[in-house]
Design a protein around this motif. Structure first.
Motif, PDB file in Angstrom:
ATOM      1  N   ALA A 181      -4.018  10.400  18.433  1.00 34.22           N
ATOM      2  CA  ALA A 181      -3.678   9.837  17.133  1.00 34.22           C
ATOM      3  C   ALA A 181      -4.872   9.935  16.193  1.00 34.22           C
ATOM      4  CB  ALA A 181      -3.244   8.381  17.289  1.00 34.22           C
ATOM      5  N   ASP A 182      -4.577  10.081  14.903  1.00 35.46           N
ATOM      6  CA  ASP A 182      -5.611  10.248  13.880  1.00 35.46           C
ATOM      7  C   ASP A 182      -5.472   9.202  12.790  1.00 35.46           C
ATOM      8  OD1 ASP A 182      -6.934  12.921  14.593  1.00 35.46           O
ATOM      9  OD2 ASP A 182      -4.826  13.497  14.526  1.00 35.46           O
ATOM     10  N   ILE A 183      -6.624   8.770  12.255  1.00 38.62           N
ATOM     11  CA  ILE A 183      -6.689   7.927  11.068  1.00 38.62           C
ATOM     12  C   ILE A 183      -6.984   8.827   9.874  1.00 38.62           C
ATOM     13  CG2 ILE A 183      -7.909   6.040   9.919  1.00 38.62           C
ATOM     14  CD1 ILE A 183      -6.206   5.163  12.318  1.00 38.62           C
ATOM     15  N   ALA A 184      -6.284   8.591   8.758  1.00 37.54           N
ATOM     16  CA  ALA A 184      -6.413   9.534   7.645  1.00 37.54           C
ATOM     17  C   ALA A 184      -6.286   8.851   6.296  1.00 37.54           C
ATOM     18  CB  ALA A 184      -5.340  10.621   7.765  1.00 37.54           C
ATOM     19  N   ALA A 185      -6.848   9.519   5.277  1.00 38.46           N
ATOM     20  CA  ALA A 185      -6.566   9.163   3.894  1.00 38.46           C
ATOM     21  C   ALA A 185      -5.152   9.625   3.580  1.00 38.46           C
ATOM     22  CB  ALA A 185      -7.560   9.839   2.962  1.00 38.46           C
ATOM     23  N   MET A 186      -4.404   8.796   2.862  1.00 38.77           N
ATOM     24  CA  MET A 186      -2.992   9.091   2.600  1.00 38.77           C
ATOM     25  C   MET A 186      -2.743   9.221   1.109  1.00 38.77           C
ATOM     26  SD  MET A 186       0.312   6.873   3.899  1.00 38.77           S
ATOM     27  CE  MET A 186       0.099   5.515   2.723  1.00 38.77           C
ATOM     28  N   THR A 187      -2.009  10.277   0.722  1.00 38.54           N
ATOM     29  CA  THR A 187      -1.625  10.488  -0.665  1.00 38.54           C
ATOM     30  C   THR A 187      -0.117  10.702  -0.746  1.00 38.54           C
ATOM     31  OG1 THR A 187      -1.751  12.910  -0.699  1.00 38.54           O
ATOM     32  CG2 THR A 187      -3.815  11.704  -0.986  1.00 38.54           C
ATOM     33  N   ARG A 188       0.413  10.651  -1.952  1.00 40.72           N
ATOM     34  CA  ARG A 188       1.822  10.961  -2.131  1.00 40.72           C
ATOM     35  C   ARG A 188       2.076  12.430  -1.778  1.00 40.72           C
ATOM     36  NH1 ARG A 188       4.450   9.808  -7.902  1.00 40.72           N
ATOM     37  NH2 ARG A 188       3.062  11.535  -8.440  1.00 40.72           N
ATOM     38  N   LYS A 189       3.206  12.709  -1.183  1.00 39.16           N
ATOM     39  CA  LYS A 189       3.540  14.053  -0.723  1.00 39.16           C
ATOM     40  C   LYS A 189       3.495  15.063  -1.872  1.00 39.16           C
ATOM     41  CE  LYS A 189       5.117  16.558   2.799  1.00 39.16           C
ATOM     42  NZ  LYS A 189       4.358  16.643   4.059  1.00 39.16           N
ATOM     43  N   ASP A 190       2.790  16.161  -1.617  1.00 36.04           N
ATOM     44  CA  ASP A 190       2.762  17.318  -2.516  1.00 36.04           C
ATOM     45  C   ASP A 190       2.258  17.006  -3.924  1.00 36.04           C
ATOM     46  OD1 ASP A 190       3.830  18.949  -0.475  1.00 36.04           O
ATOM     47  OD2 ASP A 190       5.880  18.439  -1.039  1.00 36.04           O
ATOM     48  N   ASN A 191       1.362  16.018  -4.064  1.00 35.37           N
ATOM     49  CA  ASN A 191       0.837  15.735  -5.404  1.00 35.37           C
ATOM     50  C   ASN A 191      -0.449  16.497  -5.691  1.00 35.37           C
ATOM     51  OD1 ASN A 191      -1.122  14.328  -3.959  1.00 35.37           O
ATOM     52  ND2 ASN A 191      -0.961  12.456  -5.186  1.00 35.37           N
ATOM     53  N   GLY A 192      -0.902  17.336  -4.747  1.00 40.75           N
ATOM     54  CA  GLY A 192      -2.054  18.193  -4.982  1.00 40.75           C
ATOM     55  C   GLY A 192      -3.405  17.577  -4.684  1.00 40.75           C
ATOM     56  N   LEU A 193      -3.434  16.330  -4.222  1.00 42.69           N
ATOM     57  CA  LEU A 193      -4.726  15.659  -4.010  1.00 42.69           C
ATOM     58  C   LEU A 193      -5.265  15.830  -2.603  1.00 42.69           C
ATOM     59  CD1 LEU A 193      -6.939  13.838  -5.169  1.00 42.69           C
ATOM     60  CD2 LEU A 193      -5.526  11.855  -4.583  1.00 42.69           C
ATOM     61  N   VAL A 194      -4.412  16.113  -1.628  1.00 40.22           N
ATOM     62  CA  VAL A 194      -4.876  16.086  -0.244  1.00 40.22           C
ATOM     63  C   VAL A 194      -5.909  17.180   0.045  1.00 40.22           C
ATOM     64  CG1 VAL A 194      -3.069  17.564   0.776  1.00 40.22           C
ATOM     65  CG2 VAL A 194      -4.119  15.738   2.138  1.00 40.22           C
ATOM     66  N   ALA A 195      -5.784  18.350  -0.563  1.00 38.55           N
ATOM     67  CA  ALA A 195      -6.754  19.426  -0.301  1.00 38.55           C
ATOM     68  C   ALA A 195      -8.159  19.061  -0.763  1.00 38.55           C
ATOM     69  CB  ALA A 195      -6.288  20.733  -0.944  1.00 38.55           C
TER      70      ALA A 195
ATOM     71  N   LEU B  54       0.831  -1.199   0.000  1.00 36.45           N
ATOM     72  CA  LEU B  54       0.000   0.000   0.000  1.00 36.45           C
ATOM     73  C   LEU B  54       0.869   1.254   0.000  1.00 36.45           C
ATOM     74  CD1 LEU B  54      -2.800   1.357   0.310  1.00 36.45           C
ATOM     75  CD2 LEU B  54      -2.536   1.084   2.778  1.00 36.45           C
ATOM     76  N   PHE B  55       1.851   1.296   0.863  1.00 33.68           N
ATOM     77  CA  PHE B  55       2.709   2.479   0.968  1.00 33.68           C
ATOM     78  C   PHE B  55       3.583   2.634  -0.274  1.00 33.68           C
ATOM     79  CE2 PHE B  55       1.336   1.712   5.220  1.00 33.68           C
ATOM     80  CZ  PHE B  55       1.305   2.958   5.827  1.00 33.68           C
ATOM     81  N   LEU B  56       4.121   1.539  -0.767  1.00 30.44           N
ATOM     82  CA  LEU B  56       4.962   1.604  -1.954  1.00 30.44           C
ATOM     83  C   LEU B  56       4.167   2.064  -3.173  1.00 30.44           C
ATOM     84  CD1 LEU B  56       6.959  -1.731  -1.490  1.00 30.44           C
ATOM     85  CD2 LEU B  56       7.807   0.600  -1.120  1.00 30.44           C
ATOM     86  N   ALA B  57       2.923   1.561  -3.297  1.00 27.99           N
ATOM     87  CA  ALA B  57       2.101   1.891  -4.458  1.00 27.99           C
ATOM     88  C   ALA B  57       1.658   3.353  -4.443  1.00 27.99           C
ATOM     89  CB  ALA B  57       0.881   0.970  -4.511  1.00 27.99           C
TER      90      ALA B  57
ATOM     91  N   TYR C  82      -1.289   4.077  -6.915  1.00 23.85           N
ATOM     92  CA  TYR C  82      -2.571   4.387  -6.296  1.00 23.85           C
ATOM     93  C   TYR C  82      -2.605   5.882  -5.984  1.00 23.85           C
ATOM     94  CZ  TYR C  82      -2.626  -0.672  -5.194  1.00 23.85           C
ATOM     95  OH  TYR C  82      -2.574  -2.045  -5.251  1.00 23.85           O
ATOM     96  N   ASP C  83      -3.797   6.471  -6.099  1.00 25.95           N
ATOM     97  CA  ASP C  83      -3.948   7.890  -5.775  1.00 25.95           C
ATOM     98  C   ASP C  83      -3.997   8.123  -4.275  1.00 25.95           C
ATOM     99  OD1 ASP C  83      -4.182   8.589  -8.537  1.00 25.95           O
ATOM    100  OD2 ASP C  83      -6.279   7.917  -8.460  1.00 25.95           O
ATOM    101  N   ALA C  84      -4.621   7.216  -3.561  1.00 27.49           N
ATOM    102  CA  ALA C  84      -4.812   7.407  -2.121  1.00 27.49           C
ATOM    103  C   ALA C  84      -4.945   6.068  -1.434  1.00 27.49           C
ATOM    104  CB  ALA C  84      -6.057   8.252  -1.845  1.00 27.49           C
ATOM    105  N   GLY C  85      -4.714   6.072  -0.124  1.00 29.43           N
ATOM    106  CA  GLY C  85      -4.927   4.900   0.697  1.00 29.43           C
ATOM    107  C   GLY C  85      -5.975   5.176   1.751  1.00 29.43           C
ATOM    108  N   PHE C  86      -6.971   4.319   1.832  1.00 31.05           N
ATOM    109  CA  PHE C  86      -7.975   4.349   2.902  1.00 31.05           C
ATOM    110  C   PHE C  86      -7.869   2.993   3.589  1.00 31.05           C
ATOM    111  CE2 PHE C  86      -9.457   7.777   0.340  1.00 31.05           C
ATOM    112  CZ  PHE C  86     -10.265   8.593   1.127  1.00 31.05           C
TER     113      PHE C  86
END
Length: 322
Positions: free
Chosen positions: A263-277, A122-125, A131-135
């Protein structure tokens, strides 16, 4: 207001929402249930809660993803109810994580493409852009923030589960576990918490915890049912779901998955790819309109609700080098 306090407020609002929306639920009709437990639909036909596209938020999605027309989401779907697990057909991936991902994709005007995978891949992809995001019940940590961005959607908690006929009514602090026999998974955050609590108790002259370890979840519940252990300490989603659907156990206490640190659970995206906002804004949209509440209620996770999503909040601290 702290994130944990906001979660308590949000949970109260969700409880009110569930009362206001009470009535026949087509997703639950005919669903299997244990005696005295809550019915949950585990069939492939999920009839997921859906949301509407919000053009202003969809326009913020990075152009390559918009042009593709789908949101590729990775999740670990091997068997972790109620978060992400196989339906009765042993193929379709269902659960709270796919449901929340579906809501986000809807708001962004994208088709959801769910990709079941291993935790490691998941993290590597995501880092590679496959992958665009991880849930997938991903906890925000300072170390992970070096490579990824996060948009939060649940509070990370761990809980104590006991039999419904147990005399234990509340576990909230170290002294409450003194002298108990408790099962916990080796090498986990909850084991670290319990070990710290036990150390504090011993230093204070209180009775030690008797730790018991088993190979799989079924063994934990056999031990709990037979009275060989007093409590099981594990991730809140799995324990809360089991307590709700089985009707044979109850939750008697919860603490942050980070122990003394929220601690928080979150959707994860690649750093600075513009999707998190846009992910954050989509999550805020479904939190505000009540669809998020419907999903958490459906999977018995209202206690982990948040009042709003946050981008890259403080994560669990880096571990000191040994």
């Amino acid at each position: 207001m702290s994130r944990l306090s906001r979660s308590i407020v949000a949970a109260a609002l969700l409880a009110l929402a569930s009362v206001a929306c009470a009535g026949p639920d087509p997703d639950q009709t005919g669903a299997p249930s244990a005696p005295a437990g809550a019915a949950v639909n585990t069939s492939p036909e999920q009839n997921r809660v859906r949301a509407e596209k919000v053009d202003a938020i969809a326009a913020l999605v990075p152009q390559p993803i918009r042009e593709r027309g789908e949101l590729v989401v990775g999740t670990t779907g091997a068997g972790n109810p109620p978060l992400s697990f196989r339906a009765d057909d042993d193929t379709t991936v269902i659960g709270a994580e796919p449901d929340i991902a579906q809501l986000v994709a809807d708001v962004l005007g994208l088709e959801l493409r769910l990709e079941p995978t291993s935790w490691e891949n998941l993290f590597l992809a995501i880092e590679s852009g496959q992958y665009d995001a991880g849930f997938s019940n991903i906890t925000v940590t300072e170390e992970r923030k070096d490579k990824y961005d996060f948009a939060t959607y649940r509070v990370d908690t761990v809980s104590f589960e006991v039999r419904t006929d147990s005399g234990i009514e509340r576990i909230a602090e170290p002294k409450d576990v003194a002298g108990l026999t408790i099962s916990v998974s080796s090498g986990t955050n909850q084991e670290e918490i319990l070990l710290r609590w036990d150390e504090q108790n011993r230093a204070a002259g209180l009775a030690p915890v008797e730790f018991q370890y088993y190979q799989n979840v079924g063994d934990y519940y056999l031990a709990l049912d037979s009275g060989r252990i007093d409590a099981y300490f594990g991730p809140n989603p799995s324990l809360a779901y089991h307590a709700a659907v089985s009707g044979t156990t109850k939750i008697v206490g919860s603490v942050s998955g980070g122990g003394d640190v929220e601690a928080d659970i979150a959707a994860m995206t690649r750093k600075d790819n513009g999707l998190v906002a846009p992910l954050e804004q989509a999550l805020d949209t479904v939190i505000a309109d009540g669809r998020y509440a419907e999903v958490l209620e459906r999977w018995k996770l209202t206690s982990e609700a948040v009042a709003d999503s946050e981008v890259n909040p403080p994560g669990l601290p880096r571990k000191a080098a040994s």
